[in-house]
Every structure is written in C-alpha cells, then in structure tokens.
Design an enzyme around this catalytic site. Structure first.
Site, PDB file in Angstrom:
ATOM      1  N   PRO A 174     110.314   2.877  32.421  1.00 13.77           N
ATOM      2  CG  PRO A 174     108.623   3.341  33.967  1.00 13.77           C
ATOM      3  CD  PRO A 174     108.837   2.903  32.539  1.00 13.77           C
ATOM      4  CE1 TYR A 175     115.184  -4.085  33.885  1.00 11.63           C
ATOM      5  CE2 TYR A 175     114.889  -4.163  31.496  1.00 11.63           C
ATOM      6  CZ  TYR A 175     115.534  -4.605  32.649  1.00 11.63           C
ATOM      7  OH  TYR A 175     116.515  -5.544  32.567  1.00 11.63           O
ATOM      8  N   GLY A 176     114.204   0.622  31.730  1.00 12.01           N
ATOM      9  CA  GLY A 176     115.416   1.118  31.093  1.00 12.01           C
ATOM     10  C   GLY A 176     115.962   2.363  31.771  1.00 12.01           C
ATOM     11  CE  LYS A 179     118.829  -3.774  35.349  1.00 15.08           C
ATOM     12  NZ  LYS A 179     119.807  -4.549  36.136  1.00 15.08           N
TER      13      LYS A 179
END
Length: 367
Positions: A174-176, A179
């Site tokens: 989810p972080y990538g 972004k």
C-alpha cells in the site's frame, strides 16, 4: 478546522514578509519539514538563503528539529513553522491564502512498508488524498512549482536491475501504491496546469547532518516499523536486546534483502538541484540512489564497525510486502541535473549518524 500555531524567528510583525512575494527571494513550503528528511532539506534551503515555511502536524516529526532550525536561523523572514494537518483542506487553503509561496517541497507522508500492509486506508488517505489537497491549494493560489518526494517502492519488484525511470511501476504494498497514485494525480494535473514538476523516487535513506545538528528520531512506538539504521543504533545503545533481520531466504547472494542506501545529505542536494532546474510546463522524474546495492548483512556489519558495538542479530520471517532486491540506475539525474551521490561509504554515513544518536539517546528530547 484544526488549530494552527505559528512560530517564527524573532521580529515577527503583523505585516509578515511571508505573506508577500519578494524579488530575489524564493519562498518554499516544506510539508513534513519537522521530519527526518524534511528537516534536513529545510536546513539546506535555509543555508542557501531560501525563505522557508514548514507545515507539519508532528505525528511523525519532531518539534525539537524545528527549534534547532529556528536557533540556527533566527533572522526575521527566514523560517516559519505552522502546525497543521494536510488532511484538513480548510486549514491548508488558509495557509496558502495567508502566505506567498513560490514552490512546494512535499515530504509529508507516513512511510513504513510494513505498517502500510496493516493500515492501508491510513496510507491511501495520508499520502494520496493529502497530495490531492495540496495540489488543489496550489492551483487555487497559483503556486506553480512542485518537488514531490516519491519512492522506489512504486516499482515493486522489477524483473531486472538496476531500476531506471522507464522501469514499469508495479508496486506490491500500500505504501508504494499510494505513492504511485499520488504521482499519477500530479502528472495528470500537470498536463493542463503548466506546473513545473519534479518527482524524485528515492531509495533507502541513511545518515544525518555531518555537523551533528539534526538526526533521525522516530517515535518509540514506531521503531518496529522504522529504518534498519535506527534498529541497529537502538541495539548498539542497548535500547533493544538485539537486531531483528527479517528474511534470510531471498534469492540473493547471502539470502538477505539488497537495497540502495542513499545518504540524506546527498538526497537533499538532489532536491535543491531539482528546485533549481524546475521549468514551467515541464515534468522531471528521477531516481535518487547510489546505483549500488548492499545486502542487509553487509549493512549490519557496517553498523557494527561504525558503532563499535557487538550487536546480536536474530533472523525472522520476511516482512509482509517486502521485496528481495532494489537498486537504482542514477544516470538520468546525473546527466540532467548534474547530481551524483558523494557520500557512498556506508560505514562513514552510519558513523556520522551514530554520533548524533549517542548524544541524543532520547531523540530531540535529550538535546
């Protein structure tokens, strides 16, 4: 609307210089400027005679870092801190309406891969939605330059190394993903807005200010998710019994993950060069790394040498959402922005960061 607290250098008056454009002075809004990377970027901008406004909700940042910067640059009109949450659109719009920004460096974001797999909605809101809020405020108030802090996590786990800017983006956590969504929004908006946009996708950040003024001080409850350098230092200080290395069965030479470790001093230099080269109607996308991959085992050995401590290492199962090997091809940023990583000695970067950690065992609270 959230409470906004203004803190400026001495000499504040009702007719603030921050509210008007001034010939020869570039006023940069640094979101997340109380954080690890944002505070180092602010230090460099101030050193280079930029005017800076920090906006931070201090959920991950440190007021202690802001106070250090205020002490270093006490002159009126140099530095301003505003406590606000970028998730509050009314507060963000108010900030833009009361300040004359020339450019935005958008660092503010939650940024832990493991945490993102456990709290995905938080990451999409904090990264993607908040970036949209910033862009809407920039559009409403005619701020035309954006330097965006992105990540190599948008690439996921590519089939080939090194990673170039043309490598397909297939994020696996989810972080990538958050972004990449933010990048897509920025790129779509830039097509019709004539904005000057620079997107910097950087790799694993280490190190600290060589003069020992700033460092990395994550909150105690976040240490489990934090950077490996922080965990190494905690183990060396005896804060934790040892270092936990997640994953020893990756398809790499020693079984541990391979990463491209970039010194924070080089990273902020890339941001300043990007700001200097940003052009209206143009978009620049750059990887910011050394171009060399180092394994986690190599990193741990370098940390042992830097600290002089005997660090006990425990090997555990891989971290959810992680990937085996990531390192950059930085030739594009070298050719177009004349930027090259200069602080590439892993042990030396860690030794500089260790000096700050030793004198600040409780972060900025013990300064």
């Amino acid at each position: 609307m959230c409470i906004i607290v203004l803190k400026q250098s001495p000499g504040f008056s009702s007719t603030s210089v921050f509210s008007r454009h001034e010939v020869g002075v570039t006023h940069v809004l640094v979101t997340g400027g109380a954080g690890y990377i944002g505070s180092h970027a602010t230090l460099r901008l101030l050193r280079d005679n930029y005017r800076v406004t920090i906006v931070d909700n201090l959920s991950r940042g440190n007021m202690g870092a802001v106070r250090v910067l205020q002490r270093l640059f006490p002159e009126p009109g140099r530095l301003q801190f505003i406590y606000a949450d970028l998730g509050d659109a009314k507060a963000v719009n108010k900030i833009f309406s009361e300040n004359a920004f020339d450019a935005v460096m958008h660092f503010a974001a939650v940024a832990y891969v493991g945490e993102s797999t456990m709290e995905p909605l938080r990451y999409y809101h904090n990264i993607t939605s908040n970036t949209l809020t910033v862009l809407e405020a920039m559009a409403a108030h005619n701020v035309k330059t954006l330097i965006y802090s992105s990540t190599c996590a948008t690439y996921g786990e590519p089939d080939t190394m090194p990673i170039t800017e043309a490598t397909p983006q297939n994020p696996i956590n989810p972080y990538g993903k958050a972004k990449k969504m933010a990048e897509d929004i920025i790129l779509d908006f830039s097509k019709s807005s004539k904005m000057a946009v620079m997107i910097l996708r950087y790799f694993n950040v280490i190190g600290s200010d060589p003069e020992g003024r700033l460092g990395e001080a994550p909150r105690p409850e976040l240490r489990e998710h934090g950077r490996i350098s922080g965990a190494c230092f905690d183990a060396a200080l005896g804060v934790i019994p040892g270092l936990k290395v997640r994953g020893i069965d990756y398809p790499t030479a020693d079984g541990t993950c391979i990463r491209d470790y970039i010194d924070v001093t080089d990273l902020v230099d890339a941001h300043v060069k990007a700001l200097d080269k940003a052009q209206p109607g143009k978009v620049g996308i750059y990887n910011v790394g050394t171009g060399h991959g180092r394994s986690v085992k190599e990193f741990v050995e370098a940390c042992k040498k830097a600290t002089g401590a005997s660090i006990k290492v425990q090997f555990l199962a891989p971290r959810p959402g992680d990937y085996a090997e990531v390192y950059s091809d930085p030739s594009k940023i070298r050719d177009e922005l004349n930027w090259t990583a200069r602080h590439t000695d892993l042990r030396e970067s860690l030794a500089i960061a260790w000096k700050w950690q030793k004198t600040h065992p409780n972060g900025y609270g013990s300064a």
